[in-house]
Design a protein around this motif. Structure first.
Motif, PDB file in Angstrom:
ATOM      1  N   MET A 188       0.822  -1.204   0.000  1.00 26.45           N
ATOM      2  CA  MET A 188       0.000   0.000   0.000  1.00 26.45           C
ATOM      3  C   MET A 188       0.861   1.261   0.000  1.00 26.45           C
ATOM      4  SD  MET A 188      -2.934   1.239   2.737  1.00 26.45           S
ATOM      5  CE  MET A 188      -3.903  -0.254   2.595  1.00 26.45           C
ATOM      6  N   VAL A 189       1.940   1.269   0.801  1.00 29.18           N
ATOM      7  CA  VAL A 189       2.771   2.462   0.922  1.00 29.18           C
ATOM      8  C   VAL A 189       3.353   2.871  -0.422  1.00 29.18           C
ATOM      9  CG1 VAL A 189       4.906   3.367   1.910  1.00 29.18           C
ATOM     10  CG2 VAL A 189       3.308   2.137   3.360  1.00 29.18           C
ATOM     11  N   ASP A 190       3.736   1.893  -1.245  1.00 23.59           N
ATOM     12  CA  ASP A 190       4.313   2.231  -2.545  1.00 23.59           C
ATOM     13  C   ASP A 190       3.307   2.939  -3.457  1.00 23.59           C
ATOM     14  OD1 ASP A 190       6.925   1.386  -2.124  1.00 23.59           O
ATOM     15  OD2 ASP A 190       6.497  -0.676  -2.713  1.00 23.59           O
ATOM     16  N   ASN A 191       2.025   2.812  -3.162  1.00 19.38           N
ATOM     17  CA  ASN A 191       1.018   3.540  -3.937  1.00 19.38           C
ATOM     18  C   ASN A 191       1.057   5.033  -3.626  1.00 19.38           C
ATOM     19  OD1 ASN A 191       0.144   1.076  -4.951  1.00 19.38           O
ATOM     20  ND2 ASN A 191      -1.498   0.867  -3.440  1.00 19.38           N
ATOM     21  N   TRP A 192       1.724   5.398  -2.522  1.00 15.37           N
ATOM     22  CA  TRP A 192       1.714   6.786  -2.057  1.00 15.37           C
ATOM     23  C   TRP A 192       3.044   7.480  -2.322  1.00 15.37           C
ATOM     24  CZ3 TRP A 192       0.262   4.764   3.451  1.00 15.37           C
ATOM     25  CH2 TRP A 192      -0.984   4.143   3.400  1.00 15.37           C
ATOM     26  N   ALA A 193       3.856   6.936  -3.210  1.00 17.08           N
ATOM     27  CA  ALA A 193       5.212   7.463  -3.418  1.00 17.08           C
ATOM     28  C   ALA A 193       5.207   8.959  -3.695  1.00 17.08           C
ATOM     29  CB  ALA A 193       5.897   6.709  -4.555  1.00 17.08           C
ATOM     30  N   GLU A 194       4.284   9.426  -4.525  1.00 17.21           N
ATOM     31  CA  GLU A 194       4.250  10.845  -4.874  1.00 17.21           C
ATOM     32  C   GLU A 194       3.920  11.700  -3.660  1.00 17.21           C
ATOM     33  OE1 GLU A 194       1.948  13.912  -7.959  1.00 17.21           O
ATOM     34  OE2 GLU A 194       1.804  11.733  -8.231  1.00 17.21           O
ATOM     35  N   GLU A 195       2.893  11.304  -2.902  1.00 18.27           N
ATOM     36  CA  GLU A 195       2.513  12.066  -1.709  1.00 18.27           C
ATOM     37  C   GLU A 195       3.630  12.070  -0.670  1.00 18.27           C
ATOM     38  OE1 GLU A 195       0.708   9.766  -3.177  1.00 18.27           O
ATOM     39  OE2 GLU A 195      -1.397  10.390  -3.373  1.00 18.27           O
ATOM     40  N   LEU A 196       4.308  10.943  -0.522  1.00 17.32           N
ATOM     41  CA  LEU A 196       5.399  10.864   0.452  1.00 17.32           C
ATOM     42  C   LEU A 196       6.580  11.726   0.033  1.00 17.32           C
ATOM     43  CD1 LEU A 196       5.333   7.056   1.318  1.00 17.32           C
ATOM     44  CD2 LEU A 196       4.495   8.945   2.714  1.00 17.32           C
ATOM     45  N   GLU A 197       6.888  11.739  -1.245  1.00 21.03           N
ATOM     46  CA  GLU A 197       8.001  12.559  -1.719  1.00 21.03           C
ATOM     47  C   GLU A 197       7.721  14.038  -1.506  1.00 21.03           C
ATOM     48  OE1 GLU A 197      10.815  13.185  -5.681  1.00 21.03           O
ATOM     49  OE2 GLU A 197       9.199  11.702  -5.682  1.00 21.03           O
ATOM     50  N   ILE A 198       6.488  14.464  -1.725  1.00 18.86           N
ATOM     51  CA  ILE A 198       6.112  15.855  -1.477  1.00 18.86           C
ATOM     52  C   ILE A 198       6.352  16.222  -0.018  1.00 18.86           C
ATOM     53  CG2 ILE A 198       4.144  17.453  -1.358  1.00 18.86           C
ATOM     54  CD1 ILE A 198       3.018  16.035  -3.828  1.00 18.86           C
ATOM     55  N   ASN A 199       6.189  15.245   0.868  1.00 22.32           N
ATOM     56  CA  ASN A 199       6.349  15.482   2.299  1.00 22.32           C
ATOM     57  C   ASN A 199       7.743  15.128   2.812  1.00 22.32           C
ATOM     58  OD1 ASN A 199       3.554  16.177   3.738  1.00 22.32           O
ATOM     59  ND2 ASN A 199       3.137  14.857   1.969  1.00 22.32           N
ATOM     60  N   GLY A 200       8.690  14.956   1.890  1.00 22.52           N
ATOM     61  CA  GLY A 200      10.086  14.803   2.301  1.00 22.52           C
ATOM     62  C   GLY A 200      10.588  13.395   2.456  1.00 22.52           C
ATOM     63  N   PHE A 201       9.820  12.394   2.039  1.00 21.75           N
ATOM     64  CA  PHE A 201      10.241  11.000   2.168  1.00 21.75           C
ATOM     65  C   PHE A 201      10.439  10.388   0.790  1.00 21.75           C
ATOM     66  CE2 PHE A 201       8.496  11.867   6.256  1.00 21.75           C
ATOM     67  CZ  PHE A 201       9.131  11.013   7.147  1.00 21.75           C
ATOM     68  N   VAL A 202      11.551   9.707   0.607  1.00 22.74           N
ATOM     69  CA  VAL A 202      11.847   9.066  -0.672  1.00 22.74           C
ATOM     70  C   VAL A 202      12.052   7.576  -0.447  1.00 22.74           C
ATOM     71  CG1 VAL A 202      12.848  11.130  -1.693  1.00 22.74           C
ATOM     72  CG2 VAL A 202      14.315   9.549  -0.431  1.00 22.74           C
ATOM     73  N   SER A 203      11.794   6.807  -1.485  1.00 26.63           N
ATOM     74  CA  SER A 203      11.944   5.359  -1.407  1.00 26.63           C
ATOM     75  C   SER A 203      13.401   4.997  -1.176  1.00 26.63           C
ATOM     76  CB  SER A 203      11.440   4.710  -2.692  1.00 26.63           C
ATOM     77  OG  SER A 203      11.646   3.308  -2.650  1.00 26.63           O
ATOM     78  N   SER A 204      13.648   4.122  -0.201  1.00 22.12           N
ATOM     79  CA  SER A 204      15.017   3.738   0.130  1.00 22.12           C
ATOM     80  C   SER A 204      15.478   2.511  -0.624  1.00 22.12           C
ATOM     81  CB  SER A 204      15.138   3.482   1.640  1.00 22.12           C
ATOM     82  OG  SER A 204      14.865   4.661   2.360  1.00 22.12           O
ATOM     83  N   ASN A 205      14.539   1.604  -0.900  1.00 24.88           N
ATOM     84  CA  ASN A 205      14.961   0.362  -1.561  1.00 24.88           C
ATOM     85  C   ASN A 205      13.903  -0.183  -2.515  1.00 24.88           C
ATOM     86  OD1 ASN A 205      13.029  -0.531   0.176  1.00 24.88           O
ATOM     87  ND2 ASN A 205      14.367  -1.852   1.386  1.00 24.88           N
ATOM     88  N   GLY A 206      12.870   0.609  -2.786  1.00 24.23           N
ATOM     89  CA  GLY A 206      11.825   0.153  -3.679  1.00 24.23           C
ATOM     90  C   GLY A 206      10.972  -0.955  -3.117  1.00 24.23           C
ATOM     91  N   ASN A 207      11.022  -1.126  -1.800  1.00 23.39           N
ATOM     92  CA  ASN A 207      10.286  -2.227  -1.177  1.00 23.39           C
ATOM     93  C   ASN A 207       9.468  -1.739   0.010  1.00 23.39           C
ATOM     94  OD1 ASN A 207       9.495  -4.927  -0.911  1.00 23.39           O
ATOM     95  ND2 ASN A 207      11.126  -5.361   0.553  1.00 23.39           N
TER      96      ASN A 207
END
Length: 231
Positions: A1-20
């Motif tokens: 589920m979290v990977d569905n929110w990648a755009e929203e998380l990036e806007i809030n300062g969080f980036v994917s660390s390992n694609g998992n």
């Protein structure tokens, strides 16, 4: 589920660390992370876990991050990484609710407590006023020492002043380039770990910290001497 929110998380300062499903802030000194876990008992539910790490450049192994808290959970009111945190499990059908809660309550809470100045205030208050002392029935789980406490349990009446807070403060002040305070707290921590075999890598780690602080202080003093004055 979290990977569905990648755009929203990036806007809030969080980036994917390992694609998992693991997302981290990119601060070079204090790192906040969040990720999802599913329940083995109920595969159609998940929890959003979160935690805070501080970089320790003086550790003598590849992993140079120290956990400041037992990892906690996203709840309806925000984040909870207190010592008595319990998991909040969400159904997959509540994805929008989980995302709204994470963006509006969980992430602001997590970012607040990953600010160096806020952590310094927290740890210094813990040393001066004490933190709740858990009853003997509570089992502790930690990486290097006691957990970071963000929320006290009103049922815990006695207090303690965790010596480990001196270690955390020595690192936080190091990252702020406050050499005097970093050395002061590192010295207290060194006095504590001397001869204590339970602290792996000590006291050599703290010797490296103090030596680096001394070298940085000497370099700073030399610069002050040779720096040309404005004419």
């Amino acid at each position: 589920m979290v990977d569905n929110w990648a755009e929203e998380l990036e806007i809030n300062g969080f980036v994917s660390s390992n694609g998992n499903g693991l997302y981290s802030t990119v601060d070079a000194h204090v790192i906040a992370r969040l990720w999802e876990v599913t329940s083995s008992r109920s595969p159609d539910t998940l929890a959003i876990k979160m935690g805070i790490w501080v970089v320790d450049p003086f550790l003598d192994w590849a992993e140079q991050e120290v956990s400041l808290a037992a990892t906690g959970f996203l709840t309806e009111s925000g984040g909870d990484i207190s010592e008595n945190a319990f998991g909040k499990w969400w159904g997959f059908e509540n994805e929008k609710i989980v995302l709204d809660t994470l963006i509006n309550k969980g992430i602001p809470w997590l970012l607040e407590f990953s600010q160096i100045d806020n952590l310094i205030e927290h740890f210094e208050k813990g040393l001066s006023q004490g933190v709740p002392n858990a009853p003997s029935s509570v089992s502790w789980t930690s990486k290097i020492a006691e957990r970071l406490i963000f929320r006290s349990n009103p049922g815990w009446k006695s207090v303690r002043r965790p010596v480990i807070y001196n270690y955390y403060l020595s690192l936080l002040y190091h990252h702020k380039d406050n050499l005097d305070e970093s050395r002061n707290f590192a010295s207290v921590w060194l006095d504590y770990v001397m001869g204590r075999a339970a602290y792996g890598g000590e006291p050599e780690r703290t010797y490296r910290h103090l030596e680096a602080t001394d070298r940085a202080g000497e370099a700073s003093n030399i610069w002050k001497i040779v720096k040309p004055k404005n004419k």
